[in-house]
Write an enzyme that holds these catalytic residues in place. Structure first.
Site, PDB file in Angstrom:
ATOM      1  N   ASP A   1       0.822  -1.203   0.000  1.00  0.00           N
ATOM      2  CA  ASP A   1       0.000   0.000   0.000  1.00  0.00           C
ATOM      3  C   ASP A   1       0.861   1.259   0.000  1.00  0.00           C
ATOM      4  O   ASP A   1       2.022   1.249   0.383  1.00  0.00           O
ATOM      5  CB  ASP A   1      -0.927   0.006   1.213  1.00  0.00           C
ATOM      6  N   GLU A   2       0.263   2.350  -0.403  1.00  0.00           N
ATOM      7  CA  GLU A   2       0.828   3.699  -0.292  1.00  0.00           C
ATOM      8  C   GLU A   2       2.283   3.777  -0.769  1.00  0.00           C
ATOM      9  O   GLU A   2       3.148   4.338  -0.106  1.00  0.00           O
ATOM     10  CB  GLU A   2       0.724   4.184   1.158  1.00  0.00           C
TER      11      GLU A   2
END
Length: 861
Positions: A540-541
């Site tokens: 993620d991210e």
């Protein structure tokens, strides 16, 4: 030799020399330090500086938000501050503007911000100084002001300011932040935008809320989570205080040991009452069971040991409620979802083996079956990997050194002492103990080290390894696990403002590193007798890394893959590596969105963390339509690090929602995601609409639900428990039981707030029953020493009479007037002036935070 012995004897008997505190030590010990959140809605918010090398921002730019913060420093009269003094602190967000005659600011990395004296400036003894900041993130809670600010000066070791250390409240058992000024001005502090409809949950507002939801009932069957079917046949009560005689078929006693121990814990020992347990019944669903309590004995049937254990847990809960004299009971039960998980973040702030074991036992009691352990992130690496000792030697510890040579920078206000609870890691023996405890309770452990973003701890640890081996003249070995490309000139900032937290996904060392970590974890699982079946990649991210990486530019040219999609190719490659070992891959949904389903193993598991009013519904449906098992991890419903009330005194992050109370999680409808718009509001507390623009295809559905406790602001084990309980009971309820008021899913349906297709009356009736079952469960948490959240009471004063109520049935409420003694509240009572109130545990040993109500104050006071 005699002279040496004499010298040693003299040294051992000499008076120890006490080091004279340095001026910096004396300053840190005596410095007055106070932080005040001044305004979350200032008239002007300066623009956020944009890196010219970064990708262009989204168009149009969202409205700016910011806040004003004061840091007040009082220099002791007897200490002259050193020249070139620095104040170092963890600050959530970025400094946009600083108003100070003495100090300037600079971002080091992540949240570490330094306030340094301007050239030619100095501080004088006995003087007061103020630093006024405008920063990029509104602070809706005192908990946003992170502790353990430190002082640094040339020639002296940095030292934490004594007044900046957190404390502990003896009545609540929770961390306190004595250096943070109270937040009392609701118009300036409760919101950051005119459109925001959030208001503080004051006692008066809480009173109205609890009254509107209705009083909790006293249910006859108190089992958490609610059984699918429960009935009460006629007959006399069965006296379980006589003890039980356990008869097993198809299962060993060892396989049920923790659940059987649960009977002993409530006072059911060995005795005359027959308790028959038979497993292997194919007519019962996996993890399901039948439980029959009759006048002559107890029968349990299940397909597997999990179902038999759950039956024993249900029996223990109900028997406790009935004081071991059970009326006949017939239960047929099975879970709604096969995956019912809890994610614990050990990386941001460490929480060790003993706390994890406590949580595992509580999970088992409410039939949660998956523990997702987040073991590696930017701020810490928490698992011993013997082949790579720097991962824990360097990556498991934070200190006041900003160089990252022997420890990591002091992010998130963590106590920098090496032996502090926020530092540390799981040894292999710790992890084996966790696996053993989980296995005994039919809980699967899913390890996770977030990659390729969120990987700063791993990167810095491997850089330390690189330096060690290069110094030893072993360059080939040094390069073997180096996770950065020296010629990569990419500049970026992650969402948490790191500029060095992303693995290079185009170099062989990265995949060598992943393989070594996964191999170590697989070996531990094999030793514990629980093969590693699911590994969470993270993904993620991922920041805008690799744009100027020679290796990635070459790979993009060779494969035709856009630079922005190289993170997805990383997920595909790691998932394939796992599949060769017989391990399924899981990842956060944003890391899978750009992945090619054809390049991923069929059962890749997607953990959807988009918000309900954002991308979450479409993402969950589209990923399920790809055939992936989808685990609902919506931050505005299941992120248990979010506050439990809109209040400046409630801890928790607020980027996803301002409040997840017990009711909001109870009211979640996981089988019909658009329908949640009928009863829930968005982050600004506004009614909204959810359009099912990406319907589920026929035969597809979500596979489970998971609660997440991220630990950025969770430093103490007591805070872990405060944030988890009793909300974990609502998570378990939604994972196990389908609510009668949840409408069936209709593809393409559109729901808006107040939609009549949701029977709110039935929902409130279900809440009344659930709240009663939660209240019945709290004494068991007290017995186990769990520091669960005690919701402060609601209260109002009408015509000089105090009225109070509570969220849960029968919670003791105390009140006192100014300078008075605490008195137990039973009914409306005449009072004068302001009144303080608190809720007590059923055993009266612990209390909620104190709230105050007065007849003549503004609504927020």
């Amino acid at each position: 030799m005699d002279m040496l012995v004499t010298a040693l004897l003299m040294a051992s008997t000499a008076t120890p020399v006490t080091a004279t505190p340095s001026p910096l030590d004396r300053l840190a010990a005596g410095l007055g330090y106070r932080v005040t959140v001044v305004d979350n809605r200032p008239a002007y918010c300066p623009p956020l500086a944009i890196d010219p090398a970064a990708p262009p921002p989204p168009t149009p730019l969202p409205p700016r938000k910011c806040m004003v913060l004061d840091i007040d420093l009082d220099i002791p009269a007897d200490v002259t501050p050193p020249a070139d003094l620095e104040l170092r602190t963890s600050l959530i967000g970025s400094v946009l503007l600083i108003d100070s005659a003495e100090f300037t600011s600079r971002l080091v990395n992540g949240d570490v911000t330094v306030f340094a004296l301007k050239p030619g400036r100095s501080l004088e003894a006995g003087r007061h100084y103020r630093i006024r900041l405008t920063a990029s993130v509104p602070f809706f809670s005192r908990a946003f002001v992170l502790p353990n600010a430190a002082l640094a000066a040339p020639g002296a070791a940095p030292v934490v300011i004594a007044a900046a250390r957190p404390g502990t409240d003896p009545e609540t058992g929770l961390e306190t932040l004595p250096y943070v000024a109270p937040m009392t001005d609701e118009p300036r502090l409760a919101t950051a935008a005119a459109a925001d409809r959030n208001v503080w949950l004051t006692p008066v507002r809480a009173f109205a809320r609890y009254a509107a939801r209705g009083a909790a009932s006293t249910p006859d069957v108190v089992i958490l989570p609610a059984p699918a079917q429960a009935s009460r046949p006629a007959g006399a009560a069965l006296d379980l205080s006589q003890g039980v005689r356990v008869q097993l078929r198809g299962v060993s006693r060892a396989a049920l040991a923790p659940a059987l121990a649960g009977l002993e814990k409530i006072g059911i020992g060995t005795g005359a009452v027959p308790l028959s347990i038979v497993i292997g019944d194919p007519s019962i669903a996996a993890e399901g069971y039948r439980l029959d309590v009759t006048t002559t004995g107890i029968r349990i049937a299940a397909r597997d040991s999990a179902g038999a254990s759950y039956a024993l847990r249900s029996l223990a809960q109900q028997a406790t409620h009935e004081r071991l004299r059970m009326k006949p009971l017939a239960i047929v039960d099975a879970p709604r979802f096969g995956y019912r998980g809890l994610h614990l973040d050990l990386a941001r702030n460490f929480h060790g083996r003993d706390e994890i074991l406590r949580v595992i036992e509580q999970m088992a009691a409410v039939k949660l079956n998956t523990l997702h352990l987040h073991l590696g992130d930017d701020e810490g690496w928490r698992m011993d990997i013997p082949a790579l000792p720097e991962l824990t030697r360097v990556g498991a510890y934070r200190c006041l050194d900003l160089s990252d040579n022997t420890c990591l920078q002091p992010q998130l206000g963590a106590n920098p002492a090496r032996d502090s609870p926020t530092n540390g890691y799981l040894t292999t023996q710790d992890y084996l103990a966790i696996l053993a405890a989980a296995k005994a309770r039919q809980i699967t452990v899913v390890p996770s080290f977030d990659m390729p973003g969120h990987s700063r701890a791993a990167i810095k640890a491997m850089e330390a390894r690189y330096r060690r081996l290069m110094a030893a003249g072993r360059p080939a070995e040094a390069e073997r696990y180096r996770l950065v490309e020296p010629d990569d000139t990419t500049r970026y900032r992650s969402i948490q403002t790191y500029d060095d937290n992303t693995l290079n996904v185009c170099i062989p060392a990265t995949y060598r590193f992943v393989d070594t970590v996964v191999s170590a974890m697989a070996r531990l699982h094999a030793r514990a007798g629980v093969p590693l079946g699911l590994y969470h990649i993270g993904a993620d991210e991922t920041a805008g890394a690799w744009r100027n990486s020679p290796a990635c530019l070459a790979e993009a040219a060779r494969t035709g893959t856009p630079i922005a999609h190289l993170g997805a190719r990383f997920v595909e490659r790691v998932a394939a590596m796992l599949a060769k070992r017989g391990i399924r891959a899981g990842a956060w949904s944003d890391g899978l969105t750009n992945a090619d389903p054809a390049a991923l193993p069929a059962q890749t598991q997607s953990y959807v963390w988009g918000g309900l009013f954002d991308r979450g519904v479409a993402e969950a449906h589209s990923h399920a339509n790809r055939g992936w098992p989808v685990i609902l991890s919506m931050p505005d419903v299941t992120y248990l690090d979010m506050p439990q009330a809109v209040s400046p005194d409630e801890p928790g992050a607020t980027w996803a929602t301002r409040e997840i109370d017990l009711f909001r999680l109870y009211a979640f409808m996981p089988g019909n995601l658009p329908a949640n718009a009928a009863t829930m509001t968005d982050i600004l507390n506004r009614p909204g609409t959810i359009d099912d623009a990406t319907p589920l295809a026929a035969g597809h559905m979500v596979a489970g639900i998971q609660g997440q406790l991220w630990s950025e602001m969770v430093r103490c084990d007591s805070q872990v428990e405060y944030m988890l309980f009793p909300r974990l009971f609502a998570l378990a309820e939604r994972g196990w039981s389908r609510a009668s008021w949840e409408p069936g899913y209709t593809p393409g349906a559109r729901y808006s707030y107040g939609d009549a297709r949701i029977d709110v009356g039935a929902m409130l009736g279900g809440w009344s029953d659930f709240a009663g079952r939660v209240a019945d469960r709290l004494p068991a948490l007290d017995h186990d020493g769990i520091v669960y959240r005690l919701t402060p009471p609601g209260a109002r004063i009408v015509a000089g009479r105090l009225e109070a109520n509570s969220e849960l049935l029968g919670m003791p409420i105390d009140y006192r007037t100014q300078n008075g003694e605490w008195t137990h509240y039973t009914s409306p009572v005449a009072v004068q002036g302001a009144v303080e109130l608190r809720t007590a545990t059923p055993d009266g040993k612990r209390f909620s935070r104190i709230v105050t109500v007065a007849a003549d104050r503004a609504p927020w006071q």
